[in-house]
Design a protein around this motif. Sequence first.
Motif, PDB file in Angstrom:
ATOM      1  N   LEU A 136       0.845  -1.185   0.000  1.00 51.76           N
ATOM      2  CA  LEU A 136       0.000   0.000   0.000  1.00 51.76           C
ATOM      3  C   LEU A 136       0.883   1.238   0.000  1.00 51.76           C
ATOM      4  O   LEU A 136       1.864   1.308   0.750  1.00 51.76           O
ATOM      5  N   GLY A 137       0.548   2.206  -0.829  1.00 51.48           N
ATOM      6  CA  GLY A 137       1.331   3.435  -0.857  1.00 51.48           C
ATOM      7  C   GLY A 137       0.898   4.356  -1.974  1.00 51.48           C
ATOM      8  O   GLY A 137      -0.037   4.079  -2.725  1.00 51.48           O
ATOM      9  N   ARG A 138       1.629   5.479  -2.104  1.00 50.55           N
ATOM     10  CA  ARG A 138       1.282   6.513  -3.072  1.00 50.55           C
ATOM     11  C   ARG A 138       1.713   6.154  -4.496  1.00 50.55           C
ATOM     12  O   ARG A 138       1.072   6.528  -5.466  1.00 50.55           O
ATOM     13  N   LYS A 139       2.828   5.431  -4.641  1.00 54.53           N
ATOM     14  CA  LYS A 139       3.365   5.142  -5.972  1.00 54.53           C
ATOM     15  C   LYS A 139       2.489   4.137  -6.727  1.00 54.53           C
ATOM     16  O   LYS A 139       1.889   3.240  -6.120  1.00 54.53           O
ATOM     17  N   PRO A 140       2.437   4.255  -8.048  1.00 56.98           N
ATOM     18  CA  PRO A 140       1.529   3.406  -8.841  1.00 56.98           C
ATOM     19  C   PRO A 140       1.912   1.937  -8.897  1.00 56.98           C
ATOM     20  O   PRO A 140       1.122   1.118  -9.364  1.00 56.98           O
ATOM     21  N   ASP A 141       3.119   1.570  -8.429  1.00 60.58           N
ATOM     22  CA  ASP A 141       3.500   0.163  -8.466  1.00 60.58           C
ATOM     23  C   ASP A 141       2.970  -0.621  -7.268  1.00 60.58           C
ATOM     24  O   ASP A 141       3.213  -1.816  -7.129  1.00 60.58           O
ATOM     25  N   ASN A 142       2.241   0.029  -6.361  1.00 62.69           N
ATOM     26  CA  ASN A 142       1.638  -0.660  -5.224  1.00 62.69           C
ATOM     27  C   ASN A 142       0.401  -1.437  -5.654  1.00 62.69           C
ATOM     28  O   ASN A 142      -0.271  -1.095  -6.634  1.00 62.69           O
ATOM     29  N   ASP A 143       0.089  -2.499  -4.900  1.00 64.54           N
ATOM     30  CA  ASP A 143      -1.149  -3.247  -5.144  1.00 64.54           C
ATOM     31  C   ASP A 143      -2.375  -2.389  -4.834  1.00 64.54           C
ATOM     32  O   ASP A 143      -3.389  -2.454  -5.531  1.00 64.54           O
ATOM     33  N   ILE A 144      -2.293  -1.600  -3.755  1.00 62.39           N
ATOM     34  CA  ILE A 144      -3.369  -0.690  -3.369  1.00 62.39           C
ATOM     35  C   ILE A 144      -2.790   0.716  -3.363  1.00 62.39           C
ATOM     36  O   ILE A 144      -1.972   1.056  -2.494  1.00 62.39           O
ATOM     37  N   VAL A 145      -3.154   1.520  -4.362  1.00 59.20           N
ATOM     38  CA  VAL A 145      -2.604   2.867  -4.505  1.00 59.20           C
ATOM     39  C   VAL A 145      -3.464   3.843  -3.712  1.00 59.20           C
ATOM     40  O   VAL A 145      -4.685   3.915  -3.907  1.00 59.20           O
ATOM     41  N   LEU A 146      -2.812   4.590  -2.807  1.00 58.34           N
ATOM     42  CA  LEU A 146      -3.480   5.602  -1.995  1.00 58.34           C
ATOM     43  C   LEU A 146      -2.933   6.953  -2.433  1.00 58.34           C
ATOM     44  O   LEU A 146      -1.860   7.383  -1.997  1.00 58.34           O
ATOM     45  N   ASP A 147      -3.646   7.613  -3.320  1.00 58.56           N
ATOM     46  CA  ASP A 147      -3.147   8.797  -4.017  1.00 58.56           C
ATOM     47  C   ASP A 147      -3.336  10.054  -3.173  1.00 58.56           C
ATOM     48  O   ASP A 147      -4.306  10.795  -3.325  1.00 58.56           O
ATOM     49  N   ALA A 150      -0.624  13.094  -1.130  1.00 59.75           N
ATOM     50  CA  ALA A 150       0.766  13.529  -0.962  1.00 59.75           C
ATOM     51  C   ALA A 150       1.343  13.149   0.397  1.00 59.75           C
ATOM     52  O   ALA A 150       2.563  12.993   0.541  1.00 59.75           O
ATOM     53  N   ALA A 151       0.481  12.988   1.414  1.00 60.04           N
ATOM     54  CA  ALA A 151       0.966  12.655   2.757  1.00 60.04           C
ATOM     55  C   ALA A 151       1.232  11.165   2.939  1.00 60.04           C
ATOM     56  O   ALA A 151       1.803  10.747   3.948  1.00 60.04           O
ATOM     57  N   SER A 203       3.260   7.831   2.119  1.00 61.42           N
ATOM     58  CA  SER A 203       4.591   7.505   1.623  1.00 61.42           C
ATOM     59  C   SER A 203       4.501   6.673   0.352  1.00 61.42           C
ATOM     60  O   SER A 203       3.485   6.008   0.094  1.00 61.42           O
ATOM     61  N   GLY A 204       5.590   6.704  -0.461  1.00 60.41           N
ATOM     62  CA  GLY A 204       5.613   5.969  -1.714  1.00 60.41           C
ATOM     63  C   GLY A 204       5.277   4.506  -1.534  1.00 60.41           C
ATOM     64  O   GLY A 204       4.453   3.934  -2.246  1.00 60.41           O
ATOM     65  N   HIS A 205       5.943   3.875  -0.574  1.00 62.54           N
ATOM     66  CA  HIS A 205       5.609   2.506  -0.156  1.00 62.54           C
ATOM     67  C   HIS A 205       5.367   2.592   1.351  1.00 62.54           C
ATOM     68  O   HIS A 205       6.298   2.529   2.143  1.00 62.54           O
ATOM     69  N   HIS A 206       4.112   2.766   1.718  1.00 61.14           N
ATOM     70  CA  HIS A 206       3.744   3.140   3.086  1.00 61.14           C
ATOM     71  C   HIS A 206       3.718   1.945   4.040  1.00 61.14           C
ATOM     72  O   HIS A 206       4.272   1.992   5.130  1.00 61.14           O
ATOM     73  N   CYS A 207       3.045   0.863   3.629  1.00 59.87           N
ATOM     74  CA  CYS A 207       2.910  -0.309   4.488  1.00 59.87           C
ATOM     75  C   CYS A 207       2.577  -1.512   3.618  1.00 59.87           C
ATOM     76  O   CYS A 207       2.368  -1.391   2.412  1.00 59.87           O
ATOM     77  N   LYS A 208       2.521  -2.675   4.244  1.00 67.05           N
ATOM     78  CA  LYS A 208       2.145  -3.876   3.511  1.00 67.05           C
ATOM     79  C   LYS A 208       1.226  -4.730   4.372  1.00 67.05           C
ATOM     80  O   LYS A 208       1.258  -4.659   5.609  1.00 67.05           O
ATOM     81  N   MET A 209       0.399  -5.529   3.713  1.00 66.85           N
ATOM     82  CA  MET A 209      -0.455  -6.501   4.382  1.00 66.85           C
ATOM     83  C   MET A 209      -0.097  -7.878   3.864  1.00 66.85           C
ATOM     84  O   MET A 209       0.160  -8.050   2.665  1.00 66.85           O
ATOM     85  N   TYR A 210      -0.054  -8.846   4.758  1.00 65.03           N
ATOM     86  CA  TYR A 210       0.271 -10.204   4.322  1.00 65.03           C
ATOM     87  C   TYR A 210      -0.351 -11.206   5.284  1.00 65.03           C
ATOM     88  O   TYR A 210      -0.663 -10.900   6.441  1.00 65.03           O
ATOM     89  N   GLU A 211      -0.552 -12.432   4.765  1.00 66.10           N
ATOM     90  CA  GLU A 211      -1.134 -13.512   5.553  1.00 66.10           C
ATOM     91  C   GLU A 211      -0.035 -14.450   6.025  1.00 66.10           C
ATOM     92  O   GLU A 211       0.882 -14.793   5.281  1.00 66.10           O
ATOM     93  N   SER A 212      -0.097 -14.837   7.291  1.00 68.27           N
ATOM     94  CA  SER A 212       0.874 -15.773   7.861  1.00 68.27           C
ATOM     95  C   SER A 212       0.194 -16.602   8.942  1.00 68.27           C
ATOM     96  O   SER A 212      -0.375 -16.042   9.885  1.00 68.27           O
ATOM     97  N   GLY A 213       0.199 -17.911   8.789  1.00 74.61           N
ATOM     98  CA  GLY A 213      -0.375 -18.796   9.790  1.00 74.61           C
ATOM     99  C   GLY A 213      -1.853 -18.607  10.015  1.00 74.61           C
ATOM    100  O   GLY A 213      -2.354 -18.803  11.123  1.00 74.61           O
ATOM    101  N   GLY A 214      -2.571 -18.204   8.969  1.00 77.53           N
ATOM    102  CA  GLY A 214      -4.011 -18.020   9.099  1.00 77.53           C
ATOM    103  C   GLY A 214      -4.428 -16.654   9.600  1.00 77.53           C
ATOM    104  O   GLY A 214      -5.620 -16.385   9.748  1.00 77.53           O
ATOM    105  N   ASN A 244       4.287   9.290   7.995  1.00 78.39           N
ATOM    106  CA  ASN A 244       3.171   9.652   8.872  1.00 78.39           C
ATOM    107  C   ASN A 244       2.562   8.482   9.634  1.00 78.39           C
ATOM    108  O   ASN A 244       1.575   8.655  10.340  1.00 78.39           O
ATOM    109  N   GLY A 245       3.137   7.289   9.500  1.00 78.12           N
ATOM    110  CA  GLY A 245       2.732   6.174  10.338  1.00 78.12           C
ATOM    111  C   GLY A 245       1.505   5.418   9.841  1.00 78.12           C
ATOM    112  O   GLY A 245       0.746   5.871   8.992  1.00 78.12           O
ATOM    113  N   THR A 246       1.342   4.226  10.417  1.00 80.96           N
ATOM    114  CA  THR A 246       0.204   3.345  10.143  1.00 80.96           C
ATOM    115  C   THR A 246      -0.509   3.082  11.463  1.00 80.96           C
ATOM    116  O   THR A 246       0.140   2.807  12.476  1.00 80.96           O
ATOM    117  N   PHE A 247      -1.830   3.151  11.464  1.00 79.29           N
ATOM    118  CA  PHE A 247      -2.606   3.046  12.697  1.00 79.29           C
ATOM    119  C   PHE A 247      -3.639   1.923  12.578  1.00 79.29           C
ATOM    120  O   PHE A 247      -4.252   1.737  11.529  1.00 79.29           O
TER     121      PHE A 247
END
Length: 217
Positions: free
Chosen positions: A25-36, A38-39, A41-52, A63-66
């Motif tokens: 997730l991030g501002r740049k167009p190469d992200n899976d989820i583009v959040l357009d 300016a505040a 980040s280009g590559h802000h955060c990621k989501m992934y599955e592990s162990g269910g 600016n952080g992830t909450f």
Amino acid sequence: MPKLMLKFEAAFIREIKLDKPAFSLGRKPDNDIVLDNAAVSGHHCKMYESGGTWFIEDLNSTNGTFVNNKKVLKAGLKPGDSVTVVKYTLVFADDTVPAPQSAKETPLPQQRPKTPQGTLEVLNNPADGRKEFELTALSTYIGKSSQAAIPYKSGGLFGGGPELVAVIAMRPEGYYLNPIKEDYAKYNGNPLNEKVALKDDDTIEVGSTRFRFFIKK
């Protein structure tokens, strides 16, 4: 299937199905989820599955992830949790039903805490002929779209209103009401703008429809 309900400020944007193991997730167009924004980040955060379990992990963003209004570096997600990235909110939902266990794997009843049966009773202005809605899914949506199990009647002359207003999440310890469209619904007479734990006889107002939450004995 696990999914995200994406909204910008108070406006619902779209549903995102989590149909692969990881998403960026991030501002740049190469992200899976583009959040357009300016505040963001280009590559802000990621989501992934592990162990269910699905996790959110911050990628040294500016600016952080909450999660549920608390800043996190990494956190596991449960149905109804809200991930906030600047002005974007992503509500996590998972309607996946666990596979049945074999007889040897099934714990004794006292070892498996069961959520009491929650129900919404329609007090005023039902949207259809139903008077009660049993909350049996992990995530139950209130709204006008086809994904909403609980419909509501809009106020006003033109019958408008959000497609999805709120989601009720069922967890082992009880039920939680989480807004999708902030301040549209009311909880016990007050605008709903954050997740709340539901208790017997709590009221929920959506448009002109009024509900009562209770636990069936």
